[in-house]
Scaffold this motif. Sequence first.
Motif, PDB file in Angstrom:
ATOM      1  N   ILE A  53       0.790  -1.236   0.000  1.00  0.00           N
ATOM      2  CA  ILE A  53       0.000   0.000   0.000  1.00  0.00           C
ATOM      3  C   ILE A  53       0.820   1.284   0.000  1.00  0.00           C
ATOM      4  O   ILE A  53       0.255   2.374  -0.054  1.00  0.00           O
ATOM      5  CB  ILE A  53      -1.003   0.039   1.196  1.00  0.00           C
ATOM      6  N   PHE A 105       0.226   6.196  -0.325  1.00  0.00           N
ATOM      7  CA  PHE A 105       0.500   7.252   0.660  1.00  0.00           C
ATOM      8  C   PHE A 105       1.705   8.122   0.300  1.00  0.00           C
ATOM      9  O   PHE A 105       1.796   9.259   0.756  1.00  0.00           O
ATOM     10  CB  PHE A 105       0.678   6.631   2.057  1.00  0.00           C
ATOM     11  N   TYR A 149       1.564  11.923  -0.688  1.00  0.00           N
ATOM     12  CA  TYR A 149       1.239  12.917   0.349  1.00  0.00           C
ATOM     13  C   TYR A 149       2.492  13.463   1.039  1.00  0.00           C
ATOM     14  O   TYR A 149       2.424  14.483   1.721  1.00  0.00           O
ATOM     15  CB  TYR A 149       0.311  12.309   1.406  1.00  0.00           C
ATOM     16  N   ARG A 155      -0.902  18.486   4.795  1.00  0.00           N
ATOM     17  CA  ARG A 155      -2.021  17.588   4.451  1.00  0.00           C
ATOM     18  C   ARG A 155      -1.892  16.273   5.239  1.00  0.00           C
ATOM     19  O   ARG A 155      -2.879  15.737   5.735  1.00  0.00           O
ATOM     20  CB  ARG A 155      -1.998  17.326   2.937  1.00  0.00           C
ATOM     21  N   HIS A 184      -7.485  13.670  11.423  1.00  0.00           N
ATOM     22  CA  HIS A 184      -8.801  13.084  11.158  1.00  0.00           C
ATOM     23  C   HIS A 184      -8.828  11.617  11.553  1.00  0.00           C
ATOM     24  O   HIS A 184      -9.822  11.142  12.110  1.00  0.00           O
ATOM     25  CB  HIS A 184      -9.161  13.231   9.678  1.00  0.00           C
ATOM     26  N   ILE A 185      -7.745  10.895  11.242  1.00  0.00           N
ATOM     27  CA  ILE A 185      -7.724   9.463  11.587  1.00  0.00           C
ATOM     28  C   ILE A 185      -7.742   9.300  13.117  1.00  0.00           C
ATOM     29  O   ILE A 185      -8.460   8.445  13.642  1.00  0.00           O
ATOM     30  CB  ILE A 185      -6.525   8.742  10.926  1.00  0.00           C
ATOM     31  N   ARG A 217     -14.321  13.188   6.749  1.00  0.00           N
ATOM     32  CA  ARG A 217     -15.356  12.593   5.908  1.00  0.00           C
ATOM     33  C   ARG A 217     -15.733  11.198   6.406  1.00  0.00           C
ATOM     34  O   ARG A 217     -14.959  10.547   7.110  1.00  0.00           O
ATOM     35  CB  ARG A 217     -14.844  12.477   4.465  1.00  0.00           C
ATOM     36  N   MET A 265     -16.327   7.139   5.891  1.00  0.00           N
ATOM     37  CA  MET A 265     -15.371   6.223   5.268  1.00  0.00           C
ATOM     38  C   MET A 265     -15.600   6.053   3.774  1.00  0.00           C
ATOM     39  O   MET A 265     -14.652   5.982   2.994  1.00  0.00           O
ATOM     40  CB  MET A 265     -15.384   4.862   5.983  1.00  0.00           C
ATOM     41  N   HIS A 318     -12.713   7.290   0.919  1.00  0.00           N
ATOM     42  CA  HIS A 318     -12.041   6.282   0.090  1.00  0.00           C
ATOM     43  C   HIS A 318     -12.684   6.095  -1.278  1.00  0.00           C
ATOM     44  O   HIS A 318     -12.280   5.218  -2.033  1.00  0.00           O
ATOM     45  CB  HIS A 318     -11.981   4.942   0.854  1.00  0.00           C
ATOM     46  N   MET A 350     -10.947   5.206  -4.963  1.00  0.00           N
ATOM     47  CA  MET A 350      -9.584   4.665  -4.856  1.00  0.00           C
ATOM     48  C   MET A 350      -9.520   3.211  -5.331  1.00  0.00           C
ATOM     49  O   MET A 350      -8.454   2.683  -5.559  1.00  0.00           O
ATOM     50  CB  MET A 350      -9.106   4.719  -3.393  1.00  0.00           C
ATOM     51  N   ILE A 397      -9.924   0.428  -3.697  1.00  0.00           N
ATOM     52  CA  ILE A 397      -9.083  -0.323  -2.751  1.00  0.00           C
ATOM     53  C   ILE A 397      -9.442  -1.816  -2.803  1.00  0.00           C
ATOM     54  O   ILE A 397     -10.616  -2.188  -2.738  1.00  0.00           O
ATOM     55  CB  ILE A 397      -9.267   0.236  -1.317  1.00  0.00           C
ATOM     56  N   GLU A 422      -5.236  -4.857  -0.013  1.00  0.00           N
ATOM     57  CA  GLU A 422      -4.779  -3.564   0.521  1.00  0.00           C
ATOM     58  C   GLU A 422      -5.445  -3.297   1.871  1.00  0.00           C
ATOM     59  O   GLU A 422      -4.811  -2.786   2.799  1.00  0.00           O
ATOM     60  CB  GLU A 422      -5.124  -2.438  -0.461  1.00  0.00           C
ATOM     61  N   ILE A 450     -14.971   0.634   2.724  1.00  0.00           N
ATOM     62  CA  ILE A 450     -13.623   1.014   2.284  1.00  0.00           C
ATOM     63  C   ILE A 450     -13.205   0.285   1.002  1.00  0.00           C
ATOM     64  O   ILE A 450     -12.601   0.881   0.113  1.00  0.00           O
ATOM     65  CB  ILE A 450     -12.621   0.760   3.435  1.00  0.00           C
TER      66      ILE A 450
HETATM   67  C1  HEM Z   1      -8.437  -0.230   7.577  1.00  0.00           C
HETATM   68  C2  HEM Z   1      -9.403   0.625   7.701  1.00  0.00           C
HETATM   69  C3  HEM Z   1      -9.271   2.098   7.347  1.00  0.00           C
HETATM   70  C4  HEM Z   1      -9.712   3.135   8.112  1.00  0.00           C
HETATM   71  C5  HEM Z   1     -10.416   3.054   9.469  1.00  0.00           C
HETATM   72  C6  HEM Z   1      -9.396   4.352   7.394  1.00  0.00           C
HETATM   73  C7  HEM Z   1      -9.683   5.618   7.859  1.00  0.00           C
HETATM   74  C8  HEM Z   1      -9.401   6.786   7.204  1.00  0.00           C
HETATM   75  C9  HEM Z   1      -9.736   8.109   7.678  1.00  0.00           C
HETATM   76  C10 HEM Z   1     -10.463   8.422   8.992  1.00  0.00           C
HETATM   77  C11 HEM Z   1      -9.278   8.994   6.787  1.00  0.00           C
HETATM   78  C12 HEM Z   1      -9.342  10.545   6.886  1.00  0.00           C
HETATM   79  C13 HEM Z   1     -10.575  11.065   6.149  1.00  0.00           C
HETATM   80  C14 HEM Z   1     -10.574  12.579   6.032  1.00  0.00           C
HETATM   81  O1  HEM Z   1      -9.514  13.207   6.145  1.00  0.00           O
HETATM   82  O2  HEM Z   1     -11.660  13.151   5.806  1.00  0.00           O
HETATM   83  C15 HEM Z   1      -8.632   8.238   5.723  1.00  0.00           C
HETATM   84  C16 HEM Z   1      -8.009   8.780   4.620  1.00  0.00           C
HETATM   85  C17 HEM Z   1      -7.326   8.052   3.678  1.00  0.00           C
HETATM   86  N1  HEM Z   1      -7.264   6.688   3.571  1.00  0.00           N
HETATM   87 FE1  HEM Z   1      -8.067   5.374   4.862  1.00  0.00          FE
HETATM   88  N2  HEM Z   1      -8.770   4.035   6.225  1.00  0.00           N
HETATM   89  C18 HEM Z   1      -8.668   2.662   6.143  1.00  0.00           C
HETATM   90  C19 HEM Z   1      -8.097   1.935   5.121  1.00  0.00           C
HETATM   91  C20 HEM Z   1      -7.452   2.473   4.042  1.00  0.00           C
HETATM   92  C21 HEM Z   1      -6.794   1.709   2.991  1.00  0.00           C
HETATM   93  C22 HEM Z   1      -6.792   0.176   2.900  1.00  0.00           C
HETATM   94  C23 HEM Z   1      -6.234   2.613   2.143  1.00  0.00           C
HETATM   95  C24 HEM Z   1      -5.426   2.380   0.873  1.00  0.00           C
HETATM   96  C25 HEM Z   1      -4.701   1.318   0.681  1.00  0.00           C
HETATM   97  C26 HEM Z   1      -6.540   3.935   2.642  1.00  0.00           C
HETATM   98  C27 HEM Z   1      -6.141   5.110   2.066  1.00  0.00           C
HETATM   99  C28 HEM Z   1      -6.457   6.371   2.508  1.00  0.00           C
HETATM  100  C29 HEM Z   1      -5.970   7.597   1.881  1.00  0.00           C
HETATM  101  C30 HEM Z   1      -5.043   7.682   0.664  1.00  0.00           C
HETATM  102  C31 HEM Z   1      -6.536   8.654   2.614  1.00  0.00           C
HETATM  103  C32 HEM Z   1      -6.363  10.150   2.352  1.00  0.00           C
HETATM  104  C33 HEM Z   1      -7.466  10.596   1.432  1.00  0.00           C
HETATM  105  C34 HEM Z   1      -7.331  12.085   1.105  1.00  0.00           C
HETATM  106  O3  HEM Z   1      -7.714  12.912   1.940  1.00  0.00           O
HETATM  107  O4  HEM Z   1      -6.818  12.417   0.048  1.00  0.00           O
HETATM  108  N3  HEM Z   1      -7.284   3.810   3.782  1.00  0.00           N
HETATM  109  N4  HEM Z   1      -8.734   6.902   5.995  1.00  0.00           N
END
Ligand code: HEM
Length: 133
Positions: A41, A45, A48, A54, A61-62, A79, A81, A85, A88, A90, A94, A130
């Motif tokens: 994965i 990321f 960024y 950012r 947020h996380i 936002r 979930m 996502h 993307m 996914i 991943e 997701i």
């Molecule tokens: C396992 C469970 C996951 C949880 C609980 C989770 C949770 C989150 C949260 C809370 C955010 C922030 C949202 C915001 O800023 O409004 C986020 C953003 C993001 N997540 Fe996840 N995520 C998960 C899995 C994944 C996976 C598997 C990927 C990709 C392989 C991923 C890629 C991303 C990316 C790239 C962002 C940034 C998006 C952006 O603001 O441009 N996430 N995720």
Amino acid sequence: MTTTIAEQLSTVSLYERLGASAGIRRIVDGMVDAHLENPVIRARFQPYLNDPERVEEIKRHICAFFEMRAGGPGPYRGRCMVEAHRGMNIAEAEYVAAVDDILGTMRALGHREEERAEVLAMLYGLKDEIIRV
Ligand code: HEM
């Protein structure tokens, strides 16, 4: 009436047991570092890294999302979930890689099996919000 330690612990929220805000921040920092090292994965990321502000916003947020889900006091203003996502595409592998990073970080930080199992259950419940949304 006396209560056992186990009964007392069961009334403490997951948020508290994870070390409240500071403890959750440590998990999120470790998790993001692990994502950047994870060949499945890391490409998601790496872009960024050019924008540290950012990265900090997403981390905040996380943290807030984990805190809310663990029973913490604060609001989550990121936002949902699906929105975070969307587009993307996914894959299952991943998603599993991300979950492995989170649980591996918790283990490295010394969190107990009980808390790791609760976080796993929370993450598993989000799977359909997701993967390929
Ligand atoms: C396992 C469970 C996951 C949880 C609980 C989770 C949770 C989150 C949260 C809370 C955010 C922030 C949202 C915001 O800023 O409004 C986020 C953003 C993001 N997540 Fe996840 N995520 C998960 C899995 C994944 C996976 C598997 C990927 C990709 C392989 C991923 C890629 C991303 C990316 C790239 C962002 C940034 C998006 C952006 O603001 O441009 N996430 N995720």
